[in-house]
Design a protein around this motif. Structure first.
Motif, short mmCIF file in Angstrom:
data_model
loop_
_atom_site.label_atom_id
_atom_site.label_comp_id
_atom_site.label_asym_id
_atom_site.label_seq_id
_atom_site.Cartn_x
_atom_site.Cartn_y
_atom_site.Cartn_z
N ARG A 197 0.83 -1.20 0.00
CA ARG A 197 0.00 0.00 0.00
C ARG A 197 0.87 1.26 0.00
O ARG A 197 0.37 2.36 -0.16
CB ARG A 197 -0.91 -0.04 1.23
N GLY A 198 2.17 1.09 0.19
CA GLY A 198 3.08 2.22 0.20
C GLY A 198 3.19 2.91 1.55
O GLY A 198 3.62 4.05 1.62
N GLY A 230 -4.38 -1.77 11.80
CA GLY A 230 -5.07 -2.89 12.43
C GLY A 230 -5.79 -3.77 11.42
O GLY A 230 -5.84 -4.99 11.57
N THR A 231 -6.31 -3.15 10.36
CA THR A 231 -7.00 -3.95 9.34
C THR A 231 -6.02 -4.79 8.53
O THR A 231 -6.40 -5.83 8.00
CB THR A 231 -7.85 -3.06 8.42
N ASP A 232 -4.76 -4.35 8.42
CA ASP A 232 -3.75 -5.20 7.78
C ASP A 232 -3.55 -6.48 8.58
O ASP A 232 -3.51 -7.59 8.03
CB ASP A 232 -2.39 -4.47 7.69
N LEU A 233 -3.45 -6.31 9.90
CA LEU A 233 -3.28 -7.48 10.76
C LEU A 233 -4.53 -8.35 10.74
O LEU A 233 -4.43 -9.57 10.65
CB LEU A 233 -2.93 -7.05 12.18
N LEU A 234 -5.71 -7.74 10.78
CA LEU A 234 -6.94 -8.51 10.74
C LEU A 234 -7.03 -9.33 9.46
O LEU A 234 -7.36 -10.52 9.49
CB LEU A 234 -8.16 -7.59 10.88
N ALA A 235 -6.72 -8.71 8.32
CA ALA A 235 -6.75 -9.43 7.04
C ALA A 235 -5.74 -10.57 7.03
O ALA A 235 -6.03 -11.68 6.55
CB ALA A 235 -6.48 -8.47 5.89
N ALA A 236 -4.56 -10.32 7.58
CA ALA A 236 -3.54 -11.37 7.61
C ALA A 236 -3.97 -12.53 8.51
O ALA A 236 -3.73 -13.70 8.18
CB ALA A 236 -2.22 -10.78 8.10
N GLY A 249 -11.70 -3.69 0.09
CA GLY A 249 -12.48 -2.60 -0.51
C GLY A 249 -12.21 -1.27 0.19
O GLY A 249 -12.05 -0.24 -0.45
N ALA A 250 -12.13 -1.29 1.51
CA ALA A 250 -11.85 -0.06 2.28
C ALA A 250 -10.43 0.43 1.99
O ALA A 250 -10.20 1.62 1.86
CB ALA A 250 -12.04 -0.31 3.77
N THR A 251 -9.50 -0.51 1.85
CA THR A 251 -8.12 -0.13 1.54
C THR A 251 -8.04 0.49 0.16
O THR A 251 -7.42 1.53 -0.03
CB THR A 251 -7.19 -1.36 1.64
N ASP A 270 -8.83 7.49 -3.16
CA ASP A 270 -9.27 8.86 -2.87
C ASP A 270 -8.24 9.91 -3.30
O ASP A 270 -8.60 10.97 -3.77
CB ASP A 270 -9.56 9.04 -1.38
N CYS A 271 -6.97 9.61 -3.08
CA CYS A 271 -5.95 10.62 -3.39
C CYS A 271 -4.79 10.07 -4.20
O CYS A 271 -3.78 10.72 -4.34
CB CYS A 271 -5.47 11.28 -2.11
N GLY A 272 -4.94 8.86 -4.71
CA GLY A 272 -3.89 8.28 -5.52
C GLY A 272 -2.82 7.57 -4.71
O GLY A 272 -2.05 6.80 -5.22
N THR A 273 -2.77 7.85 -3.43
CA THR A 273 -1.86 7.17 -2.53
C THR A 273 -2.59 6.86 -1.24
O THR A 273 -3.63 7.43 -0.96
CB THR A 273 -0.62 8.03 -2.17
N ALA A 274 -2.04 5.96 -0.49
CA ALA A 274 -2.67 5.60 0.79
C ALA A 274 -2.58 6.76 1.75
O ALA A 274 -1.62 7.51 1.75
CB ALA A 274 -1.99 4.36 1.38
N ARG A 275 -3.62 6.89 2.60
CA ARG A 275 -3.59 7.92 3.64
C ARG A 275 -3.14 7.29 4.93
O ARG A 275 -3.40 6.24 5.29
CB ARG A 275 -4.98 8.47 3.90
#
Length: 183
Positions: A128-129, A135-141, A170-172, A178-183
């Motif tokens: 994601r850069g 926390g959602t990264d860990l949850l997905a993992a 989807g949220a990621t 939204d802005c071309g890069t992760a917030r």
């Protein structure tokens, strides 16, 4: 008799922790510390994905929201509490292994699946850069390995794991789009 789980020595506030250096900010480093304490208190040999899931859901509102249904999130936490007070004793003394041993050299005190989930969470943030794991990264993992105890707990609570992963992805994608890069 040696302790079952590697306990970290107390650190000065000015010293960076290993979890922080590996991309886990203070919030997720605290989640890892809580999971470690929970495993020690429960008498488990290793920190497993259910310990991480329990600590993550207690601490991270975004991860709880990703469950998608407040009633399921409450049921999930209830099941995790039951496990921590003895319901999950059938897991004690067993190594969490989904069949694909992802043993890391520095994973002392971690189940192979939990160690792999930690690595996967870091990889998600990197893709994601971002420097920091969410926390959602860990949850997905935690939810990505069908053989993980976290997945067993999620399914027992009625959480559809494929739907959970789709919501997180989807949220990621929405944040990045939204802005071309992760917030």
């Amino acid at each position: 008799m040696q302790p079952r789980i590697h306990r970290r020595p107390a650190r000065d506030q000015g010293v960076r922790r290993a979890d922080d250096e590996a991309g886990f900010g203070a919030e997720l480093a605290a989640v890892v510390d809580r999971a470690r304490r929970r495993a020690v208190r429960d008498g488990d040999r290793q920190i497993d994905t259910a310990h991480l899931l329990h600590s993550l859901l207690e601490a991270d509102a975004e991860a709880r929201a990703a469950i998608g249904d407040a009633r399921k999130a409450v049921r999930l936490l209830g099941y995790l509490v039951q496990r921590s007070i003895g319901y999950g004793l059938r897991w004690q003394s067993g190594v969490e292994d989904s069949g694909a041993l992802h043993v890391l050299a520095d994973a002392e005190g971690w189940s192979p699946v939990a160690a792999a989930a930690m690595r996967s969470a870091r990889e998600r943030a990197t893709r994601r850069g971002e420097d920091r794991v969410r926390g959602t990264d860990l949850l997905a993992a935690l939810a990505a390995d069908p053989g993980a105890r976290a997945v067993e707990v999620l399914e027992h609570a009625g959480v559809e794991v494929p739907d959970l992963l789709a919501r997180i992805d989807g949220a990621t994608a929405e944040r990045v789009g939204d802005c071309g890069t992760a917030r």
